[in-house]
Every structure is written in C-alpha cells, then in structure tokens.
Design a protein around this motif. Structure first.
Motif, PDB file in Angstrom:
ATOM      1  N   UNK A  94       0.832  -1.218   0.000  1.00 55.92           N
ATOM      2  CA  UNK A  94       0.000   0.000   0.000  1.00 55.92           C
ATOM      3  C   UNK A  94       0.858   1.256   0.000  1.00 55.92           C
ATOM      4  N   UNK A  95       2.112   1.164   0.488  1.00 57.23           N
ATOM      5  CA  UNK A  95       3.008   2.327   0.506  1.00 57.23           C
ATOM      6  C   UNK A  95       3.511   2.653  -0.903  1.00 57.23           C
ATOM      7  N   UNK A  96       3.334   1.718  -1.835  1.00 57.04           N
ATOM      8  CA  UNK A  96       3.713   1.902  -3.256  1.00 57.04           C
ATOM      9  C   UNK A  96       5.195   2.254  -3.434  1.00 57.04           C
ATOM     10  N   UNK A  97       6.018   1.740  -2.565  1.00 52.67           N
ATOM     11  CA  UNK A  97       7.467   1.918  -2.701  1.00 52.67           C
ATOM     12  C   UNK A  97       8.044   0.662  -3.335  1.00 52.67           C
ATOM     13  N   UNK A  98       9.212   0.805  -3.912  1.00 48.65           N
ATOM     14  CA  UNK A  98       9.964  -0.352  -4.389  1.00 48.65           C
ATOM     15  C   UNK A  98      10.228  -1.246  -3.178  1.00 48.65           C
ATOM     16  N   UNK A  99       9.812  -2.542  -3.211  1.00 49.91           N
ATOM     17  CA  UNK A  99       9.955  -3.388  -2.020  1.00 49.91           C
ATOM     18  C   UNK A  99      11.364  -3.406  -1.418  1.00 49.91           C
ATOM     19  N   UNK A 100      12.379  -3.494  -2.286  1.00 44.44           N
ATOM     20  CA  UNK A 100      13.750  -3.564  -1.758  1.00 44.44           C
ATOM     21  C   UNK A 100      14.117  -2.260  -1.038  1.00 44.44           C
ATOM     22  N   UNK A 101      13.692  -1.135  -1.613  1.00 45.59           N
ATOM     23  CA  UNK A 101      13.980   0.174  -0.993  1.00 45.59           C
ATOM     24  C   UNK A 101      13.240   0.288   0.339  1.00 45.59           C
ATOM     25  N   UNK A 102      11.987  -0.170   0.344  1.00 40.93           N
ATOM     26  CA  UNK A 102      11.178  -0.126   1.566  1.00 40.93           C
ATOM     27  C   UNK A 102      11.850  -0.952   2.671  1.00 40.93           C
ATOM     28  N   UNK A 107      14.821  -1.496   7.631  1.00 39.68           N
ATOM     29  CA  UNK A 107      15.853  -2.200   8.408  1.00 39.68           C
ATOM     30  C   UNK A 107      16.953  -1.257   8.879  1.00 39.68           C
ATOM     31  N   UNK A 108      17.264  -0.257   8.068  1.00 45.79           N
ATOM     32  CA  UNK A 108      18.358   0.651   8.451  1.00 45.79           C
ATOM     33  C   UNK A 108      17.882   1.768   9.380  1.00 45.79           C
ATOM     34  N   UNK A 109      16.736   2.367   9.060  1.00 47.18           N
ATOM     35  CA  UNK A 109      16.269   3.535   9.836  1.00 47.18           C
ATOM     36  C   UNK A 109      15.358   3.160  11.002  1.00 47.18           C
ATOM     37  N   UNK A 110      14.794   1.980  10.938  1.00 47.14           N
ATOM     38  CA  UNK A 110      13.884   1.480  11.982  1.00 47.14           C
ATOM     39  C   UNK A 110      12.767   2.488  12.325  1.00 47.14           C
ATOM     40  N   UNK A 111      12.027   2.968  11.299  1.00 48.48           N
ATOM     41  CA  UNK A 111      10.982   3.972  11.560  1.00 48.48           C
ATOM     42  C   UNK A 111       9.843   3.435  12.422  1.00 48.48           C
ATOM     43  N   UNK A 129       9.575  -4.722  18.609  1.00 48.28           N
ATOM     44  CA  UNK A 129      10.744  -4.431  17.764  1.00 48.28           C
ATOM     45  C   UNK A 129      11.336  -5.733  17.229  1.00 48.28           C
ATOM     46  N   UNK A 130      11.417  -6.707  18.107  1.00 44.48           N
ATOM     47  CA  UNK A 130      11.975  -7.993  17.743  1.00 44.48           C
ATOM     48  C   UNK A 130      11.147  -8.658  16.633  1.00 44.48           C
ATOM     49  N   UNK A 151      18.814 -16.423  -1.348  1.00 41.73           N
ATOM     50  CA  UNK A 151      18.164 -15.843  -0.175  1.00 41.73           C
ATOM     51  C   UNK A 151      18.517 -14.362  -0.052  1.00 41.73           C
ATOM     52  N   UNK A 152      18.627 -13.825   1.166  1.00 46.70           N
ATOM     53  CA  UNK A 152      18.994 -12.421   1.354  1.00 46.70           C
ATOM     54  C   UNK A 152      20.465 -12.277   1.671  1.00 46.70           C
ATOM     55  N   UNK A 153      21.235 -13.354   1.495  1.00 49.25           N
ATOM     56  CA  UNK A 153      22.620 -13.354   1.952  1.00 49.25           C
ATOM     57  C   UNK A 153      23.489 -12.334   1.242  1.00 49.25           C
ATOM     58  N   UNK A 154      23.183 -12.045  -0.047  1.00 49.13           N
ATOM     59  CA  UNK A 154      24.047 -11.131  -0.780  1.00 49.13           C
ATOM     60  C   UNK A 154      23.628  -9.677  -0.595  1.00 49.13           C
ATOM     61  N   UNK A 155      22.522  -9.441   0.064  1.00 48.17           N
ATOM     62  CA  UNK A 155      22.045  -8.088   0.268  1.00 48.17           C
ATOM     63  C   UNK A 155      22.784  -7.446   1.435  1.00 48.17           C
ATOM     64  N   UNK A 156      22.744  -6.096   1.530  1.00 49.47           N
ATOM     65  CA  UNK A 156      23.445  -5.463   2.643  1.00 49.47           C
ATOM     66  C   UNK A 156      22.914  -5.983   3.974  1.00 49.47           C
ATOM     67  N   UNK A 157      23.780  -6.186   4.956  1.00 50.83           N
ATOM     68  CA  UNK A 157      23.304  -6.747   6.222  1.00 50.83           C
ATOM     69  C   UNK A 157      22.366  -5.791   6.930  1.00 50.83           C
ATOM     70  N   UNK A 158      21.315  -6.336   7.515  1.00 51.47           N
ATOM     71  CA  UNK A 158      20.369  -5.522   8.257  1.00 51.47           C
ATOM     72  C   UNK A 158      20.950  -5.236   9.636  1.00 51.47           C
ATOM     73  N   UNK A 159      20.408  -4.230  10.355  1.00 57.86           N
ATOM     74  CA  UNK A 159      20.888  -3.982  11.713  1.00 57.86           C
ATOM     75  C   UNK A 159      20.763  -5.235  12.559  1.00 57.86           C
TER      76      UNK A 159
END
Lengths: 169, 179
Positions: A94-102, A107-111, A129-130, A151-159
């Motif tokens: 519903x946020x209509x953002x690119x899923x990867x960007x969202x 994960x980075x900003x923890x809004x 939070x968990x 999987x998500x292994x090659x993506x930037x690591x999440x916090x």
C-alpha cells in the motif's frame, strides 16, 4: 480487553467513536497502529485528531487516542509472526514503494520505533521491535531472487544481522 | 569420588554460565508501565492477563514452526536470538517481581503483630521455588532457547501469582505492591 473498563465515560465514548469512524475502515492492525501513531506529535508526545477533538472534549479525545494506541500496540506486539509478516507485506504494497527500498529503509532507519507508545511495557516494546525485525527478514527472504543470488545473503546486512554476534540488547 | 568431582565441576560450570548470562542480561530495576493516569491496584488484573500473553508469545512454538517452514537458516538464527532475549527479559522481570513482593512483605511483617508461622514458611518456600525455577529456566533458555518451555514458564507465573496472594493473606489487611 480489561483495561477498557477503567476508562472514564467521556474517553470511552470518544474511543468508540474513533473505532467506528476511523479504525474500522483500516484493514489491518499494523496499519491501524501506524495511523494512530501518526496522530501523536513527535516533540510533545501529545495526540491530536481534528475530527475527534471537534466532537468531544479535546482532553478526552487525546486520552482516547492514547488508549487506542496502547491497545492496538499490544495486539500487534502479540501477533503471530506469520500474520505480522502478511500485514507488513500488505502495508509495504500500500506504501507503493519499491519493495527492496522499503525493506532497506525499514531495516536501516527502523521507523517502526516511533509507533511505540510512550508508556508501553518495556518487555512488550522489545517484543514488538523484535517481531518487526524478524518479519522484515521474512519479507526480504520472500522477495523474488535475482539470478545468481541466494536468499537475502548477498544483500546489505540488516541492523539485526549486524547485531547477531553480540548478545546484549 | 571421581563422580562427585565431576558433579561438582558441572555445578561450578553451570554457576559460571549463569553468572555470565546474568552479566550480559542484567536489568537495573523493575519497570511495569500501564495505562497512564490509572491507579496501580486497578491495573493488576489486566496486567496479570497481559503478562500471561507475553509468556505465551515468548515461549510459544508457533513462530518457530512458521520460520522453520520457510527453511532459511539466517531467519531461524535471528528468531532464536530474539526469542532468547525476550524470554530472558521476561524471566528477569518475574524474578524482580518476586524480590519486590518479599521486600514489601518484610516491611509490612515487621509492623504486624499477628503473623502466622505457617503462612510465613509457605511464602518463603514459594519464593525459593520461584527463584530456583527462574534460575533453571534462564539456564535452559540461555543454552537452548525458549521454544517448548511454555509449561515451565506457566509454572513460574503460577508460583508468582501464589506469592502475590500469600503476601496479602499472611499479613491480613494489607495489600502487596508488586511494582
């Protein structure tokens, strides 16, 4: 919930009005939580809803929003992971953002931390939070894989990933 | 003799693990927040019910099954790490509540004139039982995670509820404050 019995009559009326007019139209608990949290001023922590304050005493309206926030927060925090992941996926769509960007932004900003009520039970806040961190990892896993990626292994690591080796909250 | 030495070494090892776990997870004080502006006494029933739901969520097996079905090792490790953190926090909180009950009870008992020895002994027994349950539970959660330990967590919760009730009964006419 038992807490509702403790509300003063005017606050209870405002809460029921809010539930019937606004919250009932929002399809998921997570979206309800984000909606109510958005009625809170970040600087003062005070809640304000134009329509509700016009129909009820502004103090009672603010209390009703505060109560609704606490209630929906408890619901979301105790939600099973599967349901939370589905709710979060629906919200992402519903946020209509690119899923990867969202996912990267969440994960980075923890809004989602701004959705925690001021007087939330600390253990429940931790649980919330968990659960969101895990649900985000689930959504990242569900993303269509690029060729050669696993999987998500090659993506930037999440916090969450970065904090795994440490064992301190 | 050798078995005794091994047993003693194991005990020391577990004590060491517990000490390390405590230092990593130490929480300074108890903080049970409720609905703002509401008297603590009114919140007890609602807090009790809600605390039980946290227990079911932290020690439940449903989320582990959901993640296992996905088949991703990273998410499984993340879930285990997060659930351990939440479960250990819950245990520390129960332990802190018990200490708070005993402290409050000791304060009231000092001023009471009609204390019953059987009641005092029962409360003390429950307290020791709860501390042992908390220590055991902490150790198992620290080593293996909380999944499947719902029964023990429920037992811990029940013992704490008993303590709250005894705290009121043993010193008649007083309320036990738990936060």
């Amino acid at each position: 919930m038992t807490w509702r019995k403790l509300l003063p009559a005017e606050v209870l009326r405002a809460y029921e009005d809010l539930s019937a007019r606004s919250l009932a139209r929002i399809p998921s608990e997570l979206e309800r939580l984000i909606y109510i949290a958005s009625t809170r001023d970040y600087n003062s922590g005070l809640y304000h809803h134009e329509g509700l304050a016009a129909r009820f005493d502004p103090v009672a309206a603010a209390k009703a929003l505060e109560y609704a926030h606490a209630e929906v927060f408890r619901e979301v925090s105790l939600m099973p992971l599967g349901q939370l992941s589905d709710d979060l996926e629906r919200y992402m769509q519903s946020a209509k953002e690119e899923p990867l960007a969202f996912l990267t932004a969440w994960q980075e900003l923890e809004p989602y931390r701004v959705a925690i009520p001021m007087y939330a039970d600390p253990t429940v806040a931790e649980l919330f939070v968990s659960n969101i961190k895990i649900a985000l990892a689930v959504l990242r896993y569900r993303l269509p894989k690029e060729p050669g990626h696993q999987s998500g292994a090659s993506l930037p690591p999440s916090p969450a990933q970065r904090s795994l080796p440490q064992f301190r909250s | 003799m050798i078995y005794l030495s091994i047993f003693a070494a194991l005990l020391l090892f577990f004590a060491l693990v517990m000490a390390i776990a405590r230092s990593l997870y130490w929480e300074p004080d108890l903080n049970i927040a409720g609905l703002p502006g509401t008297a603590t006494g009114q919140m007890d029933e609602a807090n009790e019910a809600f605390s039980f739901k946290i227990l079911l969520s932290a020690f439940g097996d449903d989320d582990r099954r959901f993640v296992a079905e996905l088949g991703d090792k990273h998410i499984e490790r993340l879930l285990l790490f997060e659930r351990k953190r939440i479960a250990l926090r819950w245990i520390r909180r129960k332990s802190a509540e018990a200490r708070s009950i005993m402290r409050e009870h000791a304060n009231r008992a000092r001023e009471a004139s009609d204390l019953r020895a059987s009641g005092e002994a029962r409360l003390a027994f429950r307290y020791v039982e709860l501390l042992m349950l908390c220590e055991g539970l902490s150790l198992i959660v620290f080593l293996f995670g909380p999944a499947g330990l719902q029964k023990f967590a429920v037992q811990t919760n029940t013992v704490l509820s008993d303590m709250k009730r005894f705290g009121n009964v043993v010193v008649p006419g007083t309320d036990t404050v738990t936060s």
